[in-house]
Design a protein around this motif. Structure first.
Motif, PDB file in Angstrom:
ATOM      1  N   ALA A 366     -23.051 -11.414  56.929  1.00  0.00           N
ATOM      2  CA  ALA A 366     -24.099 -11.573  58.402  1.00  0.00           C
ATOM      3  C   ALA A 366     -25.397 -11.020  57.830  1.00  0.00           C
ATOM      4  N   LYS A 367     -25.974  -9.607  56.751  1.00  0.00           N
ATOM      5  CA  LYS A 367     -27.327  -9.496  56.836  1.00  0.00           C
ATOM      6  C   LYS A 367     -27.735 -10.286  56.594  1.00  0.00           C
ATOM      7  N   ASN A 368     -27.204 -11.497  55.625  1.00  0.00           N
ATOM      8  CA  ASN A 368     -27.802 -13.012  55.031  1.00  0.00           C
ATOM      9  C   ASN A 368     -28.757 -13.301  55.818  1.00  0.00           C
ATOM     10  N   MET A 375     -38.785  -5.706  55.277  1.00  0.00           N
ATOM     11  CA  MET A 375     -38.410  -5.891  54.053  1.00  0.00           C
ATOM     12  C   MET A 375     -36.523  -5.443  54.738  1.00  0.00           C
ATOM     13  N   ILE A 376     -35.782  -6.546  54.677  1.00  0.00           N
ATOM     14  CA  ILE A 376     -33.735  -6.014  54.695  1.00  0.00           C
ATOM     15  C   ILE A 376     -33.279  -6.419  53.890  1.00  0.00           C
ATOM     16  N   GLU A 377     -32.274  -5.101  54.102  1.00  0.00           N
ATOM     17  CA  GLU A 377     -31.011  -5.352  52.730  1.00  0.00           C
ATOM     18  C   GLU A 377     -29.873  -6.169  53.369  1.00  0.00           C
ATOM     19  N   ILE A 378     -29.741  -7.130  52.082  1.00  0.00           N
ATOM     20  CA  ILE A 378     -28.702  -8.259  52.603  1.00  0.00           C
ATOM     21  C   ILE A 378     -27.000  -8.108  51.938  1.00  0.00           C
ATOM     22  N   LYS A 386     -28.298  -3.366  44.910  1.00  0.00           N
ATOM     23  CA  LYS A 386     -29.250  -4.005  46.209  1.00  0.00           C
ATOM     24  C   LYS A 386     -29.809  -5.365  46.482  1.00  0.00           C
ATOM     25  N   ILE A 387     -29.657  -6.107  46.846  1.00  0.00           N
ATOM     26  CA  ILE A 387     -30.537  -7.195  47.602  1.00  0.00           C
ATOM     27  C   ILE A 387     -31.369  -7.089  48.165  1.00  0.00           C
ATOM     28  N   LEU A 388     -32.401  -7.404  48.307  1.00  0.00           N
ATOM     29  CA  LEU A 388     -33.481  -6.850  49.067  1.00  0.00           C
ATOM     30  C   LEU A 388     -34.369  -8.445  48.838  1.00  0.00           C
ATOM     31  N   VAL A 389     -34.715  -8.317  50.422  1.00  0.00           N
ATOM     32  CA  VAL A 389     -35.453  -9.471  51.091  1.00  0.00           C
ATOM     33  C   VAL A 389     -37.194  -9.247  51.713  1.00  0.00           C
ATOM     34  N   ILE A 390     -38.067  -9.343  50.600  1.00  0.00           N
ATOM     35  CA  ILE A 390     -39.161  -8.049  50.919  1.00  0.00           C
ATOM     36  C   ILE A 390     -40.346  -9.645  51.060  1.00  0.00           C
TER      37      ILE A 390
END
Length: 411
Positions: A366-368, A375-378, A386-390
């Motif tokens: 869902a976070k993905n 920045m979002i954490e997925i 942690k998996i970060l989209v930056i």
């Protein structure tokens, strides 16, 4: 230099057929949002493209000639926008500086440099290592000097972030005499982007007792991975040139050097044609006929076997590097996705992370699906990292490093 008032810096990021820019204000540190930003694309083609943003909002009535012939013409168009929106011709001196992304600085330049004749000659000397980009960088530097002769310029080098790679990561196993004579080593690229997102990730993690262990994936038409401990890169996928490493849009990435020798012997292709083949006709384009990830994904979804195999190889190469860098770092605290594909292709992120389950790295589906400019954490709650989209902000990083270089020079 007067640091008490507002300062302004123009960042220029020239690609082979595009020119991005952003105008930032700085009150001590550089403001997060640019005053004006945009991009001119398809430079040198019959019909160029332009995008302009004012305070982050798109400008729908952007005027741009149908054809921008070269990067000098693109710069003149950008200065016209800046002049119209912000600076009258008589007050161009209000610019504190102009910062340039320069792709290759060799071993000479390990930090941003205020540009003078010696720096220009140094960039020229690296042209053989980045023949598609350094000449464009030089053209822009000279064009700015002509248009804004009193405004200082700064070169921010894409290779600088990797200047202190450990010897075992920087060296090729070649005869020492040849290495010394020709300066052969792994330089790495996308350093401005990797440096920016890793700093953001470290601040988010806030580890009090040790440096963060980060794996940064810059995924776009050109792609690379960096293994970073704290503020130091310990390995990266690109090498002496941007050809090494991942499968890319038109570049083959890792390849047995014997393949190039075999082609030269059996097909009688010249060195120049083999170079063109590996850099412009390979990668996703060579595997399935398209370098556009969106098209490749659509075709794979509709059952195209070549596109499906291209995606499988693309993912496998990436997963192999992540596993290797996990061991090189002794574990990982955060996996970072950035670049046009890394930031927006949610399905690719899910597929890559799924292959990392033996490492305990797990995605929250869902976070993905989230997207945006922040920045979002997925990752899932039980993920070991942690998996970060930056979203990468190379122009902001160029502005930051440019002001720092100007301040140091004027101390």
């Amino acid at each position: 230099m007067n640091m008490s008032g507002t300062r302004y810096v123009l960042s220029l990021n020239g690609g082979s057929s595009s020119l991005k820019f952003a105008l930032f204000a700085a009150h001590g540190s550089v403001n997060q949002e640019p005053i004006l930003s945009g991009q001119i694309g398809r430079i040198g083609e019959a019909s160029s493209e332009a995008r302009l943003f004012r305070q982050g909002a798109p400008v729908n009535d952007t005027l741009c000639p149908a054809a921008i012939t070269d990067h000098g013409a693109a710069l003149r168009q950008i200065l016209a926008w800046v002049e119209y929106d912000f600076l009258a011709p008589a007050t161009r001196q209000a610019l504190t500086g102009v910062g340039h992304r320069v792709v290759h600085g060799g071993t000479r330049y390990t930090t941003a440099q205020v540009i003078d004749e010696a720096v220009i000659k140094g960039v020229e000397a690296c042209t053989a290592l980045a023949p598609l980009h350094n000449p464009i960088n030089l053209e822009l530097i000279r064009s700015v000097r002509e248009a804004l002769p009193t405004v200082p310029q700064v070169a921010v080098f894409d290779t600088a972030f990797f200047h202190d790679l450990p010897a075992h990561a920087a060296q090729y196993a070649l005869p020492a005499e040849l290495v010394a004579r020709f300066g052969i080593r792994r330089f790495g690229f996308h350093g401005i982007s990797h440096q920016y997102v890793c700093r953001q990730a470290s601040e988010r993690l806030g580890l009090p007792d040790r440096p963060a262990r980060l794996i940064s994936l810059h995924l776009g038409s050109g792609s690379s991975i960096a293994a970073v401990r704290g503020e130091r890169c310990v390995d990266t996928s690109m090498g002496m040139t941007p050809l090494e490493g991942l499968v890319m849009g038109t570049r083959c990435g890792d390849i047995d050097p014997g393949v190039a020798l075999f082609l030269a012997q059996k097909s009688k292709l010249s060195v120049e044609k083999i170079d063109h083949l590996l850099n412009h006709e390979s990668g996703l384009k060579g595997l399935c006929g398209s370098a556009d990830m969106r098209e490749v994904r659509s075709r794979a979804t509709n059952g195209d076997a070549d596109a499906q195999q291209a995606l499988a190889l693309y993912r496998y190469r990436m997963t192999k590097y992540i596993g290797a860098y996990f061991l090189a770092l002794g574990g990982v605290d955060a996996l970072i996705f950035t670049g046009g594909i890394g930031e927006h292709d949610t399905r690719l992120r899910a597929e890559v992370v799924e292959s990392l389950s033996p490492l305990g790295i797990r995605l929250d589906a869902a976070k993905n699906t989230q997207s945006g400019q922040a920045m979002i954490e997925i990752h899932s709650p039980d993920s070991t990292a942690k998996i970060l989209v930056i979203p990468t902000r190379e122009e902001w990083e160029i502005a930051r490093q440019s002001l720092a270089a100007l301040d140091q020079k004027n101390q």
